[in-house]
Motif scaffolding. Sequence first.
Motif, PDB file in Angstrom:
ATOM      1  N   ALA A   1       2.701  24.367 -16.418  1.00  0.00           N
ATOM      2  CA  ALA A   1       1.332  24.860 -16.308  1.00  0.00           C
ATOM      3  C   ALA A   1       0.321  23.715 -16.354  1.00  0.00           C
ATOM      4  N   GLY A   2       0.738  22.570 -16.890  1.00  0.00           N
ATOM      5  CA  GLY A   2      -0.172  21.440 -17.022  1.00  0.00           C
ATOM      6  C   GLY A   2      -0.232  20.557 -15.789  1.00  0.00           C
ATOM      7  N   TYR A   3       0.565  20.875 -14.767  1.00  0.00           N
ATOM      8  CA  TYR A   3       0.583  20.034 -13.562  1.00  0.00           C
ATOM      9  C   TYR A   3      -0.729  20.154 -12.808  1.00  0.00           C
ATOM     10  N   GLU A   4      -1.292  19.017 -12.436  1.00  0.00           N
ATOM     11  CA  GLU A   4      -2.554  18.995 -11.688  1.00  0.00           C
ATOM     12  C   GLU A   4      -2.363  18.208 -10.392  1.00  0.00           C
ATOM     13  N   PRO A   5      -2.456  18.875  -9.238  1.00  0.00           N
ATOM     14  CA  PRO A   5      -2.325  18.166  -7.957  1.00  0.00           C
ATOM     15  C   PRO A   5      -3.360  17.046  -7.856  1.00  0.00           C
ATOM     16  N   THR A   6      -2.898  15.851  -7.520  1.00  0.00           N
ATOM     17  CA  THR A   6      -3.783  14.687  -7.467  1.00  0.00           C
ATOM     18  C   THR A   6      -3.435  13.810  -6.276  1.00  0.00           C
ATOM     19  N   LEU A   7      -4.458  13.269  -5.632  1.00  0.00           N
ATOM     20  CA  LEU A   7      -4.241  12.317  -4.547  1.00  0.00           C
ATOM     21  C   LEU A   7      -5.140  11.106  -4.774  1.00  0.00           C
ATOM     22  N   LEU A   8      -4.529   9.930  -4.659  1.00  0.00           N
ATOM     23  CA  LEU A   8      -5.252   8.672  -4.849  1.00  0.00           C
ATOM     24  C   LEU A   8      -5.341   7.912  -3.532  1.00  0.00           C
ATOM     25  N   ALA A   9      -6.560   7.517  -3.158  1.00  0.00           N
ATOM     26  CA  ALA A   9      -6.763   6.657  -1.997  1.00  0.00           C
ATOM     27  C   ALA A   9      -7.226   5.299  -2.518  1.00  0.00           C
ATOM     28  N   ALA A  10      -6.533   4.235  -2.107  1.00  0.00           N
ATOM     29  CA  ALA A  10      -6.842   2.907  -2.621  1.00  0.00           C
ATOM     30  C   ALA A  10      -6.870   1.880  -1.492  1.00  0.00           C
ATOM     31  N   THR A  11      -7.660   0.846  -1.678  1.00  0.00           N
ATOM     32  CA  THR A  11      -7.667  -0.287  -0.754  1.00  0.00           C
ATOM     33  C   THR A  11      -7.495  -1.565  -1.565  1.00  0.00           C
TER      34      THR A  11
ATOM     35  N   GLU B   1      -8.811  10.868  -6.380  1.00  0.00           N
ATOM     36  CA  GLU B   1      -9.089   9.628  -7.098  1.00  0.00           C
ATOM     37  C   GLU B   1      -9.242   8.493  -6.088  1.00  0.00           C
ATOM     38  N   ARG B   2     -10.062   7.525  -6.439  1.00  0.00           N
ATOM     39  CA  ARG B   2     -10.319   6.397  -5.543  1.00  0.00           C
ATOM     40  C   ARG B   2     -10.178   5.093  -6.302  1.00  0.00           C
ATOM     41  N   ALA B   3      -9.606   4.100  -5.645  1.00  0.00           N
ATOM     42  CA  ALA B   3      -9.511   2.747  -6.191  1.00  0.00           C
ATOM     43  C   ALA B   3      -9.785   1.800  -5.022  1.00  0.00           C
ATOM     44  N   LEU B   4     -11.057   1.718  -4.644  1.00  0.00           N
ATOM     45  CA  LEU B   4     -11.449   0.968  -3.456  1.00  0.00           C
ATOM     46  C   LEU B   4     -11.888  -0.445  -3.843  1.00  0.00           C
ATOM     47  N   ASP B   5     -11.176  -1.426  -3.343  1.00  0.00           N
ATOM     48  CA  ASP B   5     -11.434  -2.831  -3.646  1.00  0.00           C
ATOM     49  C   ASP B   5     -12.713  -3.284  -2.922  1.00  0.00           C
ATOM     50  N   PRO B   6     -13.743  -3.721  -3.672  1.00  0.00           N
ATOM     51  CA  PRO B   6     -14.980  -4.185  -3.027  1.00  0.00           C
ATOM     52  C   PRO B   6     -14.744  -5.356  -2.074  1.00  0.00           C
ATOM     53  N   ALA B   7     -13.641  -6.094  -2.300  1.00  0.00           N
ATOM     54  CA  ALA B   7     -13.339  -7.251  -1.449  1.00  0.00           C
ATOM     55  C   ALA B   7     -12.610  -6.854  -0.162  1.00  0.00           C
ATOM     56  N   ALA B   8     -12.343  -5.556   0.005  1.00  0.00           N
ATOM     57  CA  ALA B   8     -11.617  -5.117   1.209  1.00  0.00           C
ATOM     58  C   ALA B   8     -12.397  -5.472   2.471  1.00  0.00           C
ATOM     59  N   GLY B   9     -13.707  -5.302   2.413  1.00  0.00           N
ATOM     60  CA  GLY B   9     -14.561  -5.744   3.512  1.00  0.00           C
ATOM     61  C   GLY B   9     -14.294  -5.056   4.843  1.00  0.00           C
ATOM     62  N   GLU B  10     -14.445  -5.834   5.931  1.00  0.00           N
ATOM     63  CA  GLU B  10     -14.304  -5.287   7.274  1.00  0.00           C
ATOM     64  C   GLU B  10     -12.968  -5.661   7.902  1.00  0.00           C
ATOM     65  N   VAL B  11     -12.513  -4.764   8.789  1.00  0.00           N
ATOM     66  CA  VAL B  11     -11.283  -4.983   9.546  1.00  0.00           C
ATOM     67  C   VAL B  11     -11.587  -4.672  11.006  1.00  0.00           C
ATOM     68  N   ASP B  12     -11.107  -5.520  11.905  1.00  0.00           N
ATOM     69  CA  ASP B  12     -11.325  -5.316  13.336  1.00  0.00           C
ATOM     70  C   ASP B  12     -10.251  -4.351  13.846  1.00  0.00           C
TER      71      ASP B  12
END
Length: 216
Positions: free
Chosen positions: A121-131, A79-90
């Motif tokens: 049995a209903g467990y679903e492995p999930t990983l979320l990357a967010a900015t 899953e992804r939750a990437l903030d469009p305002a994250a922009g660039e980082v030096d």
Amino acid sequence: MARPAPEITELADTLRDNLGKIEQHGKRADSIVKNMLLHSREGSGEHRPVDINALVEESLNLAYHGARAEKQGFNITLERALDPAAGEVDLFPQEITRVLLNLIANGFYAAHKRKQEDDNAGYEPTLLAATKAVGDRVQISIRDNGTGIPPDVKEKIFNPFFTTKPPGEGTGLGLSLSHDIVVKQHGGSIEVDTRPGEFTEIRITLPRAAVAAAKP
């Protein structure tokens, strides 16, 4: 007087077990040295402004396809939750990518382990990357719904050579080096939020501009 056969068998079993342990520790030591040499020799690459969302996306894809190639049958929901305002980082992209790959791989490991141990049995492995844009800083979060980290282990996870993985699977350098890269090299911070049996979330906060005190 000759030893009874049962004593000889027991002695042989003990020697065999000891040799196995020596081999395991030898492999771990070899892996630790290789990781340390890799970190010291490769250098940090070029320090430049980088699109942080693109870097996170690239790291996520690299880690996922690497895990699929390494472990047959491996699967996890990304899953992804990437903030469009994250922009660039030096930053040093090579080093931060190394950190992200390590955090994502740890998340995959924890989720996969819970899948193996969980009777649900209903467990679903999930990983979320967010900015998230936070003023003059940017936050990156990697969250998994795996086994979580007990309080006594949480206190030690950034210690060099500390690992909870079986022999041969962990060197105890990943999180230690990640901490140094984020904090010492980039002037950022790294925090851990976790609940045993439910989730682990690691948050990295990086300044947008290069920090004068940070060293490669």
